[in-house]
Design a protein around this motif. Structure first.
Motif, short mmCIF file in Angstrom:
data_model
loop_
_atom_site.label_atom_id
_atom_site.label_comp_id
_atom_site.label_asym_id
_atom_site.label_seq_id
_atom_site.Cartn_x
_atom_site.Cartn_y
_atom_site.Cartn_z
N TYR A 135 6.12 6.32 6.93
CA TYR A 135 7.19 6.06 5.89
C TYR A 135 7.78 5.67 7.17
O TYR A 135 9.19 4.68 6.96
N ALA A 136 8.99 6.67 7.85
CA ALA A 136 9.36 6.55 8.93
C ALA A 136 9.46 4.89 9.18
O ALA A 136 10.39 4.13 9.54
N THR A 152 1.12 -1.53 -0.11
CA THR A 152 0.08 0.31 0.01
C THR A 152 0.64 0.47 0.01
O THR A 152 0.78 2.18 -1.20
N CYS A 153 2.13 1.32 0.57
CA CYS A 153 2.65 2.84 0.81
C CYS A 153 3.07 2.76 -0.31
O CYS A 153 3.50 3.58 -0.79
N GLU A 154 3.49 1.85 -1.20
CA GLU A 154 4.60 2.17 -2.54
C GLU A 154 3.74 2.48 -3.24
O GLU A 154 3.81 3.06 -3.83
N ARG A 155 2.34 2.01 -3.85
CA ARG A 155 1.18 2.04 -4.69
C ARG A 155 1.46 3.37 -4.36
O ARG A 155 0.47 4.12 -5.19
N MET A 156 0.72 3.86 -3.20
CA MET A 156 0.81 5.16 -2.93
C MET A 156 1.74 6.49 -3.07
O MET A 156 1.41 7.37 -3.74
N ALA A 157 3.14 6.02 -2.91
CA ALA A 157 4.27 7.13 -2.55
C ALA A 157 4.11 6.49 -4.45
O ALA A 157 4.91 7.75 -4.70
N ARG A 158 3.96 6.13 -5.57
CA ARG A 158 4.27 6.01 -6.58
C ARG A 158 3.29 6.62 -7.46
O ARG A 158 2.89 6.99 -8.38
N GLY A 159 1.61 6.71 -6.91
CA GLY A 159 1.05 7.11 -7.43
C GLY A 159 0.46 9.29 -7.31
O GLY A 159 1.42 9.53 -7.12
N GLY A 160 -0.25 9.57 -8.53
CA GLY A 160 -0.51 10.24 -8.10
C GLY A 160 -1.04 11.31 -7.22
O GLY A 160 -0.96 12.37 -6.54
N GLY A 183 14.33 -0.91 6.40
CA GLY A 183 14.46 -0.79 4.99
C GLY A 183 14.55 0.20 4.02
O GLY A 183 15.94 0.03 3.32
N SER A 184 13.67 0.30 3.83
CA SER A 184 13.31 0.53 2.60
C SER A 184 13.99 1.62 2.42
O SER A 184 13.80 3.06 2.10
N GLU A 185 14.07 1.82 1.03
CA GLU A 185 15.14 3.28 0.28
C GLU A 185 13.63 4.37 0.05
O GLU A 185 13.77 5.58 0.08
N LEU A 186 12.62 3.89 -0.68
CA LEU A 186 11.65 4.75 -0.63
C LEU A 186 10.63 4.97 0.16
O LEU A 186 10.57 6.35 0.50
#
Length: 680
Positions: A278-279, A233-241, A286-289
Motif C-alpha cells: 500500500y505504501a 485489488t488493493c481497494e477491494r481488500m481495504a474495503r472488505g472484511g 497518491g491514493s489517500e486510501l
C-alpha cells in the motif's frame, strides 16, 4: 506433568507441553527412541494460529485414551512449521504428492529412518463424512507396521526416491525478458476477478507479491492494465472484511470471493508485505486510501505485534473467548446490531451499521457481521464516523483478546523492517523507522552469531536452537538494505553483505546457480528442500535473487549480480506459466530490466534541508528496484558515493545504471522525473 516440550521456545510447542501425549521435539533422540522400541514415528506439524490444529489438539491430543495408544505404539514428534519450515516443506511435499492436497495440522507416519509411509491432515475423534477417526488411523498404522512391515518400508523407500528425483535446476536459463513478462501479465489478466479484485476464486489470499510486480511493471512500461489490477485489488481488500476496519491490519485470507469473511488470524508476514504494497501504491498514485491503510497497518504491527525486545511477534490467533468461556473464531472482531446499540446508542448504531455493513441477518455466524466498507452513495460525516470508530475500538479492547504467538521469526522480521523503514520515510514518521531499526538491532544482536550465521527464531530474548533457512538470510538482507537506503547508515549494507555471502557459499549450487532452502551444512533430511514459488511470502529463492541484485547495485559486485541473474532463470521458466505463484520473482526481473537504477545523494550533512529533499525524492522514485545511498562526499559507507562531489557547492543526486551515470542534478523536480516518481 509437563512433557518434553516444556523447554521449547516455540509457543505452539508450549501449547502441547501439558498434553498426556508423550511428545518429543524434532531431534535425533526421538528417532533413536523409535529404533530402540521398534515403533513408527507419528509426526504432527502445525502452528500456533492454526484453527484446526487447536481443534485436533482438544479432541485427540488432550484425550487420555488416544494419548495412551499413541504412547504405547508410537514415538510422537511435534513440530512448529514456522520454526522448522524445512521439516514442514519436505513432508508437505510428500503429503501433497500422495494425497493431492495438504494443510495443517499435518499428520505423517514415518519409519525410524524418518521415511514417510502414511499421510493425512486433520483426523476427527470419531468417524465423520467418510473420514476414519484418529484412533482408527492409529490402529490401522500400528497393524500395518506389526504385520506388513516389508510392504511399509517398501512404500517409504519409493516415496523417498520419488522426492529425490524432483530436484530443480533452472540455472542455465536466462533472465526473463520482455516476452516472458508480457506473457506473465497476460496470464494474470486471465485469472483476474474484474468484479471483486484479486485472482481466482475462494478462498482468496492477498496477492502481495503479484501486486508488487504489477506496480513495477506499470512504472517501467506505463501499462495501465497492470496498475488497474493492482489498484482495484488493493481497494477491494481495504474495503472488505479481510481488513480490520477498526484496528488496522489484515487477516490471513478471505473464505469468500468478495473479501467479506476472513480467516481471522493475523500474520506478521502478511501485514509486513501489505503495508509495503500500500505504501508503494501510494508512491505510484497518491491514493489517500493507500496512505491510510499503509499507516494503519504499520501502526497495527507496532502496537499489537511488537515484543519487549524490539522484534515483532509472529501472529495473533483467529480464535478467542466469545465471552461465555467458549473459544470461537472471529469472536474478537465481529458485531451484531445489538452490540452496536449497546456501545453507541440507537442513532449512532444505525449509522455504524450502514457504514460498516452490519445487518440483522449477519455476514458471519450467529447473526454477527464482519465490519467492512461496502460501496454506497451515502455521504457520511467524517468526524462522527471517527468518533464511532474510536468508541467501538475501545469497547473491543475490553473483549478477551486473541492469543499472540510471541516467537520472533528472522525472515518475517526482515519483511517488517523493510515495510516500516519505507513507510516511515514516505510519510514522515520517524517512529516507524526507529521501530525498524530496533528490530534490525535485535536480529544482529541476538539472532546472528560471530560468523554472521543467523538463527531462525527467538522468544523472550532467548534465541532458538534452529538454524536459519534461505528466506531468513534473504529477507533479513532485504530489510537491512531498505534500512540502509532510508537511514543513510552504511552498517546495514555491511550486515546485508555478510548474510548474502552465506547465501552464495552455503545455499547456492555453484554449478547450476540453483538455490536450496537449507544450507549445505544444515541437518540432513530425507531430501534437501528447494522451492522457488511464492507461498504466503516470497520464496527464499526469489527473495535471495532480489537482495543479491540490490546489493550488487549498491556495491558493483559482479558475483552477486551474476548469482541474482542465474537464480532468475526459474522465473523465465515459470513466470509465463504460473505467474500468480512467482510474483516476487517477476518483480525482481522488472528491476533487472530497469537496471536497477543506482541513486547517490550527496550533501554537506544528512539533516541539511536540500539534501533531505533530494533523499526523499529518491526514495519516492518508482523505478523498479532502485537503490539509494545518501551521505557526504567524504563518506566511505556507501560505494555509490565514491567520487560523487557536490555540484557548485550544492547537494546533488546522481542517477546511474550499472555504474554509468547521467549528469548530476541539484533539482528535486528533475530527479523526480528521472526516477518516475509517480504522483510525487
Amino acid at each position: 506433568m509437563p512433557n518434553r516440550l516444556a523447554q521449547a521456545t516455540s509457543p505452539y510447542l508450549l501449547q502441547h507441553a501439558d498434553n498426556p501425549v508423550d511428545w518429543w521435539p524434532w531431534s535425533p533422540e526421538a528417532f533413536e527412541e523409535a529404533r530402540r522400541r521398534d515403533v513408527p514415528v507419528f509426526l504432527s506439524v502445525g502452528y500456533s494460529a492454526c484453527h484446526w490444529c487447536h481443534v485436533m489438539a482438544h479432541e485427540s491430543f488432550e484425550d487420555q485414551t488416544t494419548a495412551d495408544y499413541l504412547n504405547e505404539h508410537f514415538v510422537s514428534v511435534k513440530v512448529d512449521r514456522e520454526e522448522r519450515p524445512d521439516v514442514d516443506a519436505v513432508y508437505m511435499e510428500a503429503v501433497q504428492a500422495a494425497t493431492g492436497q495438504g494443510g495443517w495440522p499435518m499428520s505423517v507416519f514415518l519409519t525410524p529412518d524418518a521415511e514417510p509411509f502414511y499421510f493425512g491432515t486433520y483426523f476427527p475423534p470419531a468417524p465423520r463424512h467418510g473420514m476414519p477417526s484418529f484412533l482408527q488411523v492409529l490402529q490401522g498404522v500400528h497393524q500395518a507396521w506389526a504385520e506388513r512391515r516389508e510392504e511399509v518400508t517398501e512404500v517409504a523407500g519409493k516415496i523417498v526416491r520419488d522426492l529425490a528425483g524432483r530436484e530443480l535446476s533452472f540455472g542455465d536459463a536466462q533472465v526473463p525478458g520482455e516476452q516472458e513478462l508480457a506473457q506473465a501479465l497476460l496470464g494474470l489478466t486471465r485469472e483476474y476477478d474484474p468484479q471483486r479484485g484479486g485472482f481466482g476464486g475462494a478462498p482468496k489470499f492477498p496477492p502481495s507479491m503479484v501486486i508488487e510486480f504489477l506496480l513495477r511493471h506499470h512504472a517501467r512500461t506505463g501499462s495501465e492494465g497492470a496498475l488497474q489490477m493492482a489498484q482495484d485489488t488493493c481497494e477491494r481488500m481495504a474495503r472488505g472484511g479481510i481488513y480490520d476496519q477498526l484496528g488496522g491490519g489484515f487477516a490471513r485470507y478471505s473464505v469468500d470471493r468478495d473479501w467479506v469473511v476472513p480467516h481471522f488470524e493475523k500474520m506478521l508476514y502478511d501485514n509486513a508485505l501489505l503495508c509495503r504494497v500500500y505504501a508503494h501504491l501510494w508512491r505510484s498514485t497518491g491514493s489517500e486510501l493507500a496512505r491510510r491503510v499503509a499507516l494503519e497497518t504499520a501502526d497495527f504491527m507496532v502496537r499489537e505485534l511488537r515484543t519487549p525486545e524490539g522484534g515483532f511477534a509472529s501472529a495473533l490467533d483467529a480464535d478467542s473467548d466469545d465471552g461465555t468461556g467458549r473459544h470461537a473464531e472471529g469472536a474478537y472482531y465481529v458485531w451484531t446490531p445489538a452490540q452496536l446499540r449497546e456501545v453507541l446508542g440507537e442513532d449512532d448504531a444505525q449509522l455504524a451499521a450502514r457504514y460498516f455493513g452490519v445487518t440483522e441477518e449477519g455476514t458471519f455466524e450467529h447473526g454477527a457481521s464482519v465490519l467492512q466498507l461496502p460501496q454506497q452513495d451515502e455521504v457520511f460525516d467524517a468526524g462522527r464516523i471517527e468518533s464511532i470508530k474510536k468508541r467501538l475500538l475501545a469497547a473491543r479492547a475490553e473483549r478477551p483478546a486473541p492469543g499472540r504467538d510471541d516467537k520472533v521469526v528472522t525472515a518475517w522480521n526482515g519483511l517488517a523492517i523493510a515495510a516500516l523503514a519505507e513507510t516511515g520515510a514516505y510519510f514522515d514518521r520517524p517512529d516507524l523507522v526507529e521501530a525498524a531499526v530496533a528490530a534490525a538491532d535485535l536480529l544482529v544482536r541476538l539472532h546472528m552469531d560471530e560468523l554472521a550465521r543467523i538463527a531462525r527464531t527467538s522468544k523472550d530474548g532467548r534465541v532458538g536452537a534452529h538454524a536459519g533457512v534461505l528466506e531468513d538470510y534473504a529477507d533479513a538482507a532485504e530489510g537491512f538494505l531498505a534500512l540502509a537506503s532510508v537511514t543513510g547508515e552504511g552498517v546495514w549494507l555491511e550486515f546485508a553483505g555478510l548474510l548474502l555471502d552465506h547465501v552464495l557459499a552455503r545455499f547456492t549450487d555453484s554449478e547450476s546457480g540453483a538455490l536450496y532452502d537449507t544450507a549445505a551444512d544444515a541437518e540432513r533430511l530425507i531430501r534437501r528442500p528447494q522451492d522457488p514459488t511464492d507461498n504466503a511470502a516470497p520464496s527464499g529463492w526469489t527473495a535471495a535473487a532480489g537482495a543479491l541484485l540490490s546489493y550488487a547495485a549498491h556495491t558493483g559486485s559482479e558475483p552477486h549480480r551474476t548469482a541474482a541473474e542465474r537464480a532468475l532463470g526459474v522465473v523465465k521458466a515459470l513466470g509465463p506459466r504460473v505467474p500468480r505463484f512467482i510474483g516476487w520473482g517477476l518483480a525482481v526481473a522488472e528491476a533487472v530490466l530497469d537496471g536497477p537504477r543506482e541513486v547517490a545523494v550527496v550533501g554537506p550533512a544528512l539533516d541539511d534541508k536540500a539534501t533531505a529533499a533530494l533523499h526523499r525524492t529518491a526514495l519516492l522514485g518508482s523505478a523498479p528496484g532502485a537503490v539509494v545511498a545518501v551521505g557526504t562526499p567524504e563518506s566511505d559507507e556507501f560505494p555509490l558515493l565514491d567520487g560523487r562531489p557536490l555540484v557548485d557547492g550544492e547537494p546533488a543526486a546522481y542517477v546511474c545504471r550499472n555504474f554509468t551515470c547521467d549528469a548530476p542534478t541539484t533539482d528535486a523536480d528533475r530527479l523526480r522525473v528521472a526516477l518516475g516518481a509517480g504522483a510525487h
